[in-house]
Design a protein around this motif. Structure first.
Motif, short mmCIF file in Angstrom:
data_model
loop_
_atom_site.label_atom_id
_atom_site.label_comp_id
_atom_site.label_asym_id
_atom_site.label_seq_id
_atom_site.Cartn_x
_atom_site.Cartn_y
_atom_site.Cartn_z
N THR A 9 0.83 -1.20 0.00
CA THR A 9 0.00 0.00 0.00
C THR A 9 0.87 1.25 0.00
OG1 THR A 9 -1.94 1.03 1.04
CG2 THR A 9 -0.20 0.23 2.51
N THR A 14 -3.52 8.97 -3.64
CA THR A 14 -2.45 8.24 -4.33
C THR A 14 -2.11 8.90 -5.66
OG1 THR A 14 -3.30 6.23 -3.32
CG2 THR A 14 -1.77 5.97 -5.16
N PHE A 36 -5.31 0.10 -2.22
CA PHE A 36 -5.38 1.56 -2.10
C PHE A 36 -5.88 1.92 -0.70
CE2 PHE A 36 -6.08 1.78 -6.91
CZ PHE A 36 -4.81 2.27 -7.15
N LEU A 40 -7.91 8.53 -4.75
CA LEU A 40 -6.83 8.65 -5.73
C LEU A 40 -6.85 10.05 -6.32
CD1 LEU A 40 -7.54 5.35 -7.73
CD2 LEU A 40 -6.29 5.58 -5.57
#
Length: 884
Positions: A9, A14, A36, A40
């Protein structure tokens, strides 16, 4: 048995580097599941929309947390950035592996394995492991990895980019990375909301100059969250070309801060740490809940004021004192001064006023036209551009760019105090870039701190007697109003954790007077060398230090012996061979242990690089090449590329031939005394220097012996039979042993070896193969005959003989012969012969030699048998004389 799982992870929000690092980590941990931790970024979400079936990344809710036994963290090591997954880190027995490129902070997670290195993108670290392990990757995976690197390095142009990132990209392109896909997901057009916010930021932007550092701060306020503030901040950086850019935007009930910095004096990470943020010195971000944009902007400005560092000032990099000329100085004399002191230009002064500056190009042009006798005032530049000693270096840089000039006189209160050159500015500029690329590799918790004071290191690395000497030297210098430093090899060896016994002190003042005071204080004997401004102090306990006035050397022509003048510490260190040898440590009472490193020697040492201080280094003193090769192998470092290029140019121009053979021999002798000279000699051959040093000797014929002889030396030493009288000669004989005597004699004479040394070498060359033949296949040879063959050899050739005895039986035979030569001597002597009634004379030596040979061959064993044998030998000799 209950099954367990491991997960890979990264951080919430992200980004592409995080995604790429997760995919790369799965290549190394193929059984791990990618997860995740939270939302994102927009471009990552768009990428995953197309690739979710291929990449198969889960969410936190898809995982049974009770089964997780190992977590691989990539592109972060902060629990706060993992959202709910952070709870797993507290689970007993959890194994944690970390791969990250962010600097350490107080709230970092500790891992069982931690790979933390200051590269531009975290995925670079994992790509290097993939390459090392020979793991195959697909073109799609290569494209994902490239996206991560290009995004986090700004397509390899961000200051945090390293050569390793570029090398990783090169590898990915070879594996089929698709740059069209990279461009599509990196350069996605701004949304309407992003364009509106960017416009607001541009309108609100305010400029500040703090400590000479130029900063932009922009504010914005939108009703709902707009992704990509980091992208908008980067666009402001492109627009503004300033040292730092800060954006503060209120969205929903939170205020987001993004910071970018292009200089080390302005650390984005340190400034945003006050707001709970994190990142790199060059790029950081923070989120503040339930705050107002104006309040946060005011607090941010205060934090910038308090955290910003003082920039490097011109006074810190300028050369001082300044060599000057008057307007009436003739051009030829100006040229001689430039050559003498290595300057590319000189200020022209009348009294205390600077009236112009003249460059080497001006001088060369005047001489080309036959005007060497003309005064400098006719060729100098009178439109003076100057800089203050208190100005930041950035001011000098801008002046040089704006006016296209290579040097600036430095003024203080209207008086000339120094000069700063293009080289000085570039050294500072590129030195700052290199500082960002510190490397930390560890398998446990650690920090990467460069201590400017190494007093503790000195206490651990020096014997107490030397520490006492250095402390007293500092106290005496302070009382005399001098600055004193330990310089050169001592600093290098302390930083490397090696033994230090060669202590050189540099004084900005009268070194000879200080040495006398030091000797008087500690009962040492002082030997002075007024011509060289130096003195040597020898202390009762056998310790010794060399004390020198800070000096500058100049070379009247290439490869000449240096001429010496008193100068400053900066000039003293600048005259040295390599940056790793151009460091000093202060010994004065008020700053004892502070490192002085003008030229980046400490960083070069950390990176394993050997770098010259200027481009004419090998022209001025070509023997530095030999010294450099020796250092390269002793400290397991390598020549920096530009330095290696300068070596090849010097070799091509045959610069070593211009140096006296005595100076070449001095360096060559040091090489032959190294623990492993074979590696140094091999490097000399590689650099095409072999023929210049050993003319007529074919390296390939002796290469294997030079590779093996170190082991032979250690084996002979373990036999404890005989140490060589001249250790350097062991390798010297190995180099010459396949040459004819004419070639060997020429080399010996070239280096002025004395008669005794040449006799040893001649004996070795004449007899080594004779001894090898007997030891390898003794046939009917007696032990005494083998001993006679070995005795004909100098001790320095024993390792060479051993190199040619591959069979264990021959080696044991050689050992027995050496033991017999040095330990198995007759028990009788000349007195015993006299007591037997024989008259002393030359025959006694022959008789005792005959007894020794009989002992070696097992004919006699006891003292009585020796006496009987020698009595018969001498009686036979007398009968023979009588019969004559």
């Amino acid at each position: 048995m209950v099954p367990t799982i491991e997960i890979i992870t990264s951080h919430t929000n992200t980004d592409m580097d995080a995604l790429a690092s997760m995919v790369a980590a799965q290549k190394i941990y193929p059984d791990a599941i990618m997860v995740f931790p939270g939302p994102l970024l927009k471009n990552v979400a768009a990428f995953m929309a197309l690739h979710k079936d291929t990449l198969n990344v889960r969410t936190a809710k898809d995982i049974d947390w009770d089964l997780v036994k190992r977590i691989i963290l990539v592109d972060t090591k902060r629990a706060a950035r993992l959202d709910r997954l952070a709870d797993l880190l507290q689970k007993p027995g959890m194994e944690i592996h970390i791969y990250d490129h962010h600097p350490h902070s107080e709230d970092d997670v500790g891992g069982n394995i931690e790979v933390v290195e200051m590269v531009g993108a975290a995925v670079t670290l994992l790509i290097e492991k993939i390459i090392k392990r020979g793991i195959a990757i697909t073109p799609m995976e290569a494209t994902v990895f490239a996206l991560g690197i290009y995004e986090d390095t700004g397509s390899l142009v961000f200051p945090s980019t390293t050569a390793r990132d570029a090398a990783a990209v090169a590898f990915l392109l070879e594996q089929g990375a698709n740059l069209a896909v990279v461009a599509e997901f990196l350069e996605r057009p701004l949304s309407t909301k992003q364009r509106t916010l960017l416009k607001d930021l541009l309108v609100s932007a305010e400029h500040y100059e703090i400590n000479g550092i130029k900063i932009l701060l922009a504010k914005g306020n939108v009703d709902e969250f707009v992704a990509g503030l980091d992208l908008l901040t980067h666009k402001l950086v492109d627009f503004a070309h300033l040292d730092g850019v800060f954006t503060v935007v209120e969205m929903d009930d939170r205020v987001y801060i993004v910071a970018r910095s292009s200089i080390p004096e302005l650390s984005a990470r340190e400034i945003l740490a006050d707001f709970g943020g994190g990142g790199h010195p060059a790029a950081a971000s923070a989120i503040i809940r339930k705050a107002r944009v104006d309040e946060v902007a005011d607090l941010l400005l205060q934090a910038i004021h308090s955290k910003i560092k003082q920039p490097v000032r011109v006074a810190a990099i300028m050369s001082s004192p300044v060599k000057t000329i008057t307007p009436e100085t003739i051009i030829e004399e100006a040229g001689r001064l430039m050559l003498r002191y290595g300057h590319s230009g000189l200020p022209v002064v009348r009294g205390e006023q600077v009236v112009g500056v003249i460059s080497r190009r001006d001088v060369e042009k005047a001489i080309h036209h036959g005007l060497g006798h003309a005064p400098a005032k006719g060729f100098m530049t009178s439109n003076m551009i100057t800089v203050s000693h208190a100005d930041p270096v950035s001011v000098a840089r801008e002046l040089m760019i704006r006016h296209d000039i290579g040097r600036l006189p430095v003024l203080k209160e209207g008086k000339l105090v120094g000069i700063v050159s293009r080289t000085d500015v570039l050294r500072t500029l590129h030195g700052q870039v290199q500082v960002r690329h510190k490397k930390v590799y560890r398998d446990g918790p650690a920090t990467n701190k460069q201590h400017k004071n190494i007093r503790g290191l000195m206490c651990r690395g020096l014997v107490p007697e030397y520490m006492e000497i250095l402390e007293h030297a500092g106290q005496i210098a302070s009382s005399m109003g001098y600055k004193i430093y330990a310089a050169g090899g001592i600093v290098r060896d302390l930083l490397l954790g090696m033994e230090c016994s060669d202590i050189d002190l540099v004084v900005e003042g009268d070194a000879i007077e200080l040495a006398k005071s030091l000797g008087e204080k500690l009962g040492g004997r002082v030997r002075v060398h007024p011509k060289f401004f130096t003195a040597t102090v020898r202390f009762p306990q056998g310790r010794q230090v060399d004390v020198a006035t800070a000096r500058v050397e100049f070379y009247q022509y290439p490869a000449a012996m240096p001429q010496i003048e008193a100068s400053s510490l900066h000039q003293d260190l600048y005259r040295r061979d390599f940056t790793v040898n151009a460091m000093a440590v202060s010994l004065n009472s008020d700053d004892f242990g502070d490192i002085v490193d003008f030229f980046g020697g400490r960083e070069d040492l950390e990176q394993g690089l050997l770098r010259v201080l200027h481009n004419l280094s090998f022209v001025e003193d070509p023997t530095r090449i030999l010294r450099g090769v020796r250092f390269e192998k002793r400290y397991s470092i390598v020549f920096e590329p530009q330095t290696l290029k300068l070596i090849r140019e010097a070799v091509h121009n045959n610069m070593l031939a211009r140096v006296s053979k005595e100076r070449v021999w001095e360096e060559l002798r040091y090489i032959l005394l190294e623990p492993r000279p074979g590696a140094v000699l091999s490097r000399l051959e590689e650099l095409q220097l072999w023929d210049s040093i050993f003319a007529g000797v074919t390296y390939e014929r002796i290469k294997d012996v030079l590779d093996d002889i170190h082991c032979s030396i250690e084996l002979v030493r373990s036999w404890d039979v005989a140490e060589p009288d001249l250790p350097w000669m062991v390798y010297f004989i190995a180099v010459l042993h396949r040459s004819n005597w004419e070639t060997a004699q020429g080399i010996c004479m070239q280096y002025s070896l004395n008669k005794r040394q040449m006799e040893k070498i001649m004996a070795a060359l004449n007899e080594w193969n004779h001894a090898v033949a007997g030891l390898e296949d003794p046939a009917d040879l007696s032990t005494s005959e083998l001993a006679r063959r070995v005795i004909a050899l100098p001790r320095e050739s024993y390792p060479l003989v051993l190199c040619y005895l591959p069979h264990p039986a021959a080696r044991q035979r050689f050992r027995r012969v050496l033991t017999a030569i040095y330990y198995d001597q007759p028990s009788i002597n000349g007195r015993d012969l006299r007591e037997l009634g024989f008259k002393p004379g030359p025959i006694f030596k022959k008789a005792l030699d005959a007894v020794w040979q009989a002992r070696l061959d097992g004919i006699v064993h006891t003292r009585e048998e020796e006496l009987s044998y020698v009595k018969e030998y001498l009686s036979g000799y007398e009968r023979a004389i009588d019969s004559v």
